[in-house]
Design a protein around this motif. Structure first.
Motif, PDB file in Angstrom:
ATOM      1  N   GLN A   1      20.882   2.891 -12.923  1.00  0.00           N
ATOM      2  CA  GLN A   1      21.039   1.481 -12.176  1.00  0.00           C
ATOM      3  C   GLN A   1      22.400   1.852 -11.393  1.00  0.00           C
ATOM      4  O   GLN A   1      22.651   0.979 -10.469  1.00  0.00           O
ATOM      5  CB  GLN A   1      21.423   0.943 -13.503  1.00  0.00           C
TER       6      GLN A   1
ATOM      7  N   PRO B   1      21.570   4.655 -17.866  1.00  0.00           N
ATOM      8  CA  PRO B   1      21.781   3.488 -16.955  1.00  0.00           C
ATOM      9  C   PRO B   1      22.626   4.027 -15.834  1.00  0.00           C
ATOM     10  O   PRO B   1      22.776   3.505 -14.719  1.00  0.00           O
ATOM     11  CB  PRO B   1      22.349   2.544 -17.742  1.00  0.00           C
TER      12      PRO B   1
ATOM     13  N   ALA C   1      11.522  -0.056 -13.200  1.00  0.00           N
ATOM     14  CA  ALA C   1      11.959  -1.221 -12.633  1.00  0.00           C
ATOM     15  C   ALA C   1      13.501  -1.385 -12.673  1.00  0.00           C
ATOM     16  O   ALA C   1      14.191  -2.547 -12.466  1.00  0.00           O
ATOM     17  CB  ALA C   1      11.450  -2.613 -13.245  1.00  0.00           C
ATOM     18  N   ARG C   2      14.096  -0.514 -13.229  1.00  0.00           N
ATOM     19  CA  ARG C   2      15.603  -0.205 -13.302  1.00  0.00           C
ATOM     20  C   ARG C   2      16.116  -1.794 -14.328  1.00  0.00           C
ATOM     21  O   ARG C   2      17.031  -2.242 -13.610  1.00  0.00           O
ATOM     22  CB  ARG C   2      16.241  -0.364 -12.089  1.00  0.00           C
ATOM     23  N   LEU C   3      15.383  -1.707 -15.185  1.00  0.00           N
ATOM     24  CA  LEU C   3      15.828  -3.055 -16.380  1.00  0.00           C
ATOM     25  C   LEU C   3      16.397  -2.350 -17.662  1.00  0.00           C
ATOM     26  O   LEU C   3      16.210  -1.251 -17.755  1.00  0.00           O
ATOM     27  CB  LEU C   3      14.595  -3.999 -16.625  1.00  0.00           C
ATOM     28  N   ARG C   4      16.978  -3.347 -18.191  1.00  0.00           N
ATOM     29  CA  ARG C   4      17.510  -2.894 -19.678  1.00  0.00           C
ATOM     30  C   ARG C   4      16.572  -3.707 -20.568  1.00  0.00           C
ATOM     31  O   ARG C   4      16.554  -5.052 -20.605  1.00  0.00           O
ATOM     32  CB  ARG C   4      19.058  -3.208 -19.665  1.00  0.00           C
ATOM     33  N   GLN C   5      16.345  -3.052 -21.668  1.00  0.00           N
ATOM     34  CA  GLN C   5      15.634  -3.598 -22.547  1.00  0.00           C
ATOM     35  C   GLN C   5      16.330  -4.863 -23.420  1.00  0.00           C
ATOM     36  O   GLN C   5      17.351  -4.469 -23.523  1.00  0.00           O
ATOM     37  CB  GLN C   5      14.594  -2.700 -23.575  1.00  0.00           C
ATOM     38  N   PHE C   6      15.593  -5.850 -23.641  1.00  0.00           N
ATOM     39  CA  PHE C   6      16.117  -6.867 -24.522  1.00  0.00           C
ATOM     40  C   PHE C   6      17.160  -7.795 -23.673  1.00  0.00           C
ATOM     41  O   PHE C   6      17.849  -8.304 -24.242  1.00  0.00           O
ATOM     42  CB  PHE C   6      16.697  -6.500 -25.850  1.00  0.00           C
ATOM     43  N   GLU C   7      17.268  -7.730 -22.175  1.00  0.00           N
ATOM     44  CA  GLU C   7      18.066  -8.633 -21.589  1.00  0.00           C
ATOM     45  C   GLU C   7      17.004  -9.561 -20.884  1.00  0.00           C
ATOM     46  O   GLU C   7      16.079  -9.277 -20.704  1.00  0.00           O
ATOM     47  CB  GLU C   7      18.763  -7.610 -20.672  1.00  0.00           C
ATOM     48  N   LYS C   8      18.012 -10.480 -20.346  1.00  0.00           N
ATOM     49  CA  LYS C   8      17.203 -11.473 -19.684  1.00  0.00           C
ATOM     50  C   LYS C   8      16.193 -11.168 -18.452  1.00  0.00           C
ATOM     51  O   LYS C   8      14.971 -11.405 -18.365  1.00  0.00           O
ATOM     52  CB  LYS C   8      18.244 -12.685 -19.178  1.00  0.00           C
TER      53      LYS C   8
ATOM     54  N   GLY D   1      19.815  -6.190 -29.507  1.00  0.00           N
ATOM     55  CA  GLY D   1      19.622  -7.021 -28.594  1.00  0.00           C
ATOM     56  C   GLY D   1      21.396  -7.159 -28.477  1.00  0.00           C
ATOM     57  O   GLY D   1      22.172  -6.638 -28.731  1.00  0.00           O
TER      58      GLY D   1
ATOM     59  N   ASP E   1      22.276   3.527 -23.475  1.00  0.00           N
ATOM     60  CA  ASP E   1      23.096   2.495 -22.809  1.00  0.00           C
ATOM     61  C   ASP E   1      24.314   2.931 -21.985  1.00  0.00           C
ATOM     62  O   ASP E   1      24.710   2.246 -21.075  1.00  0.00           O
ATOM     63  CB  ASP E   1      23.706   1.666 -23.661  1.00  0.00           C
TER      64      ASP E   1
ATOM     65  N   ALA F   1      10.931 -10.346 -15.805  1.00  0.00           N
ATOM     66  CA  ALA F   1      10.177  -9.241 -15.284  1.00  0.00           C
ATOM     67  C   ALA F   1       8.802  -9.343 -15.920  1.00  0.00           C
ATOM     68  O   ALA F   1       7.734  -8.951 -15.276  1.00  0.00           O
ATOM     69  CB  ALA F   1      10.868  -7.698 -15.328  1.00  0.00           C
TER      70      ALA F   1
ATOM     71  N   TYR G   1      16.445 -12.002 -10.163  1.00  0.00           N
ATOM     72  CA  TYR G   1      16.182 -13.188  -9.739  1.00  0.00           C
ATOM     73  C   TYR G   1      17.111 -14.330 -10.094  1.00  0.00           C
ATOM     74  O   TYR G   1      17.014 -15.466 -10.230  1.00  0.00           O
ATOM     75  CB  TYR G   1      15.100 -13.770 -10.986  1.00  0.00           C
TER      76      TYR G   1
ATOM     77  N   ALA H   1      22.602  -6.560 -24.033  1.00  0.00           N
ATOM     78  CA  ALA H   1      22.128  -5.923 -25.273  1.00  0.00           C
ATOM     79  C   ALA H   1      23.070  -4.962 -25.684  1.00  0.00           C
ATOM     80  O   ALA H   1      23.383  -4.822 -26.954  1.00  0.00           O
ATOM     81  CB  ALA H   1      20.987  -5.314 -25.172  1.00  0.00           C
TER      82      ALA H   1
END
Lengths: 335, 437
Positions: B415, B411, B259-266, B3, B407, B271, A169, A275
């Motif tokens: 990622q 990833p 969804a190829r995201l990392r937890q606790f990030e913007k 975080g 981490d 999402a 985004y 993080a």
């Protein structure tokens, strides 16, 4: 300290005025005069030290002592989880760094990001300073505007950049999409992440350097430009043959200062990493020396090893300063 | 919970002076307990926590002060555990700057106990503490081989799966929470099967789960022996738990179920707001997070189902340093704050899930239904997971080992598209660098 003051000083205000004139015995007066002289001499001699002492006291408490202690700690096995135990290991922490892939990776990244940020930063700053040096409407406004990024905190700026560089985004990928370019995974790419981190540094420091260049430009005598103009030199030639040579010492100064800043780069990559910021990305693709030090000491709790990294950084900076000094001497000799 | 960032600069501390400073600290503490009372005749107890523990918000401090008029409570909150813990360690060694009660996260418990356990009170002997109140595994986590219990359990993180009914319906999957739980009961591999079924008819722009690291964490915490076995031998180089969880996570990533995201990030937050993924492994503390990030758009869409296997992710303890200014009062306060009744109230207010089974029958939990999550009986679901969770063996460098997988290794596959073998090797190298003595 060799600046000896004149030893005979008359103090006109010292003689008591009111009442019947009271003449002190001659011996007494001589003694008092001698005392005054001596006090004055001490004053002149030692007062400067007293005035600078607070700085040096604070420096030795908060600068020198930690520096030396870090050096001492780097020769030990010292864990944050059990700090009452210090095991002497000699040069082991340093030898370990020689074989430490993560350290060399961080050193390489520090260098790469340093070049990626310093070079465009100083070139842009030079151009901006040149533009500002022309006659401009609202010159003060432009100068203040240049300095605003510098006044912004690293944290605030980086967090905004993180949003801009977002994969899903982010504004930048959105703009790239408009241009028909596929979205870039800024944080996970090797070069894209380094470029992104560098761009934060460039954004923050360009204006600052531009103002330094501007100040130096304003000290260049106008006659140089006038004679160049009489010789028919264009603006660009004037810039290349008058401005840049006159700015050489200033440019060297900014190069050294920016290099020091680049070597210590910490906040931008840390916050950009999110993080697990101290790792500088999943492949440590933008982990700088500062981040590695932080990871070793405050995430892995290996204080001894972190101290060794800190000293390695310090030695690298000394090297940079030495090279800068040599260049400066060469420049002066050229003149 | 973990975080992002920490603006603190590392500064070396003076360990050589520690014994002297400790003695001075103890002397000071002794002198101060003599005249402990403050100006108005009350004793101020300080509580050091990281993040939101919610004692103040739930009104527990106020009530304690009412019950004990001679006590006043002050809370020092540090936002993040990874800034809090190094500071706590240095304070322990120097014996100064300590709060009377200090919270500790389970991931750092072993490192604390191994190096500094002797500087903490044995709380099993605190007045009012009944060992039987706690889940066996929770009590065991803070007890060392000598039988000293350095921490009283606060919240725990039994795992459920939060899922979006609207997306499940559109993908042709069941939406009833019992049916959803049955879909994958017993094995996390069935969870991936559900993911494959979801992918076939997934609503445009959505994927099955948020992140491979989340899948890894949910799976790996269900094993009693994860990174070390009971005798302390390392298992992180390829033990059964690590292997199974790794394979699961890597498969999820490679099959495009995440969804190829990392937890606790913007982007993870974004999402949530955009309803991009359909499920997420969720301990109780994540419910509040989901509600906050999904906002009104997600109201009534989210629901909670049982996870494939009972597991526990995270949780904290309260400790009392021996160098605390008011040890006896601090122990009494820690015991009271972690007693079943108070833990139940904390759940009602903050969704921190109690580590004391006696709380589970209390009205705050028995009747708890979360309106945001379709009125799900959250306490019942989490209690079942909590009672089934194994006693996890905790070893040294827990956090460093965990992050090497979540981490770095995962990833790299998820990622950066690296080969799983190379990513595994990278994670192992990372661990080796962290634990190498």
């Amino acid at each position: 300290m060799t600046s000896a003051p004149p030893t005979t000083v008359e103090d006109p205000g010292a003689e008591p005025a009111p009442g019947p004139p009271r003449v002190p015995p001659a011996a007494d007066r001589d003694r008092r005069a001698a005392w005054r002289t001596r006090r004055h001499r001490w004053d002149v001699r030692w007062s400067p030290y007293a005035f600078v002492a607070p700085f040096f006291l604070f420096f030795s408490a908060f600068g020198l002592f930690p520096l030396l202690w870090t050096g001492w700690a780097s020769l030990h096995r010292l864990e944050l989880t059990d700090m009452s135990r210090m095991e002497w290991t000699g040069a082991r922490n340093y030898l370990r760094l020689l074989h430490d892939e993560f350290f060399w990776n961080a050193l390489g990244n520090t260098f790469t990001i340093g070049v990626l940020s310093t070079v465009p930063q100083l070139l842009t700053a030079l151009c901006l300073a040149h533009l500002l040096h022309q006659r401009l409407r609202a010159a003060t406004f432009w100068r203040v505007a240049l300095l605003t990024p510098y006044a912004t905190s690293v944290a605030a700026a980086t967090l905004v950049f993180v949003l801009l560089y977002g994969r899903d985004y982010g504004l930048i990928n959105w703009a790239l999409g408009l241009a028909g370019i596929d979205p870039v995974d800024w944080q996970n790419g090797t070069w894209s992440s380094r470029i992104a981190v560098s761009s934060i540094v460039v954004w923050r420091w360009t204006g600052y350097n531009a103002l330094i260049y501007l100040a130096a430009m304003q000290a260049i005598p106008d006659e140089l430009y006038e004679s160049a103009a009489l010789d028919g030199a264009s603006r660009i030639r004037q810039f290349r043959h008058v401005t840049v040579p006159s700015l050489r010492p200033t440019i060297l100064f900014t190069v050294v200062v920016s290099t020091i800043g680049a070597t210590q780069l910490f906040g931008e990559p840390l916050l950009f990493g999110g993080a697990a910021g101290q790792k500088g990305g999943a492949s440590h693709q933008f982990q700088t020396l500062g981040l590695y030090l932080y990871e070793q000491g405050w995430f892995g709790f290996h204080l001894g090893r972190a101290s060794a990294v800190a000293w390695a950084m310090f030695l690298i900076l000394l090297l940079v300063a030495a090279v800068g000094g040599l260049l400066a001497r060469r420049l002066r000799a050229d003149r | 919970m973990r975080g992002g960032t920490h603006g603190r600069r590392p500064r070396a501390r003076r360990a050589g002076a520690a014994p002297a400073a400790l003695t001075a600290g103890l002397l000071l503490a002794a002198a101060l307990t003599g005249c402990a009372a403050d100006g108005d005749g009350r004793t101020t107890l300080s509580v050091g926590t990281f993040g939101v523990f919610g004692y103040r918000q739930a009104g527990l401090y106020a009530e304690y002060e009412r019950l004990h008029p001679e006590i006043r409570i002050k809370e020092n909150v540090i936002e993040r555990s990874d800034t809090y813990f190094p500071q706590f360690l240095t304070h322990l060694v120097t014996g100064s700057g300590l709060a009377d009660v200090q919270a500790v996260e389970v991931g750092t418990l072993h490192d604390l106990a191994a190096g500094q356990g002797r500087r903490l009170e044995d709380l099993s002997r605190a007045p009012g503490v009944r060992r039987a109140d706690w889940l066996g595994w929770k009590w065991a986590q803070a007890t060392d081989p000598d039988g000293r219990t350095i921490g009283l359990g606060t919240d725990i993180g039994p795992i459920a799966v939060c899922y979006r009914k609207d997306l499940f319906r559109r993908a042709g999957l069941p939406t009833d929470r019992e049916a959803v739980g049955r879909l994958w009961a017993g094995d996390w591999r069935k969870y991936l099967d559900a993911g494959r079924a979801y992918r076939k008819r997934a609503p445009a722009g959505t994927v099955f789960t948020d992140s491979a690291a989340g899948v890894y964490n949910a799976a790996v915490h269900g094993y009693p022996e994860r990174y070390y076995d009971r005798s302390g031998r390392p298992l992180y180089t390829g033990g059964p738990a690590v292997r199974a969880a790794w394979d699961l996570a890597v498969r999820a990533a490679r099959e495009g179920l995440t969804a190829r995201l990392r937890q606790f990030e913007k982007p993870w937050d974004q999402a949530y707001a955009n309803g991009r993924f359909a499920t997420v492994a969720c301990p109780p503390w994540m419910l509040g997070y989901i509600k906050e990030k999904s906002g009104d758009a997600g109201r009534g869409q989210w629901d909670v189902a049982a996870a494939p296997r009972p597991a526990n992710w995270g949780g904290s303890f309260l400790t009392v340093p021996k160098a605390a200014r008011h040890r006896a009062q601090a122990m009494a306060l820690a015991a009271w704050l972690t007693a079943p009744a108070q833990q139940a109230r904390l759940f009602a207010r903050q969704s921190s899930f109690p580590s004391t089974p006696a709380s589970y029958g209390m009205p705050e939990l028995r009747d708890a239904r979360n309106p945001y999550f379709g009125g799900a009986p959250v306490a019942r679901i989490f209690a079942r997971a909590a009672e089934g969770a194994p006693t996890l063996v905790i070893g040294p460098h827990e956090q460093q080992i965990g992050t090497a997988f979540t981490d770095v290794g995962i990833p790299q596959v998820e990622q950066q598209g690296r080969d799983p073998r190379a990513a595994w090797a990278a994670a192992q190298k990372e661990i080796h660098n962290a634990v190498d003595e």
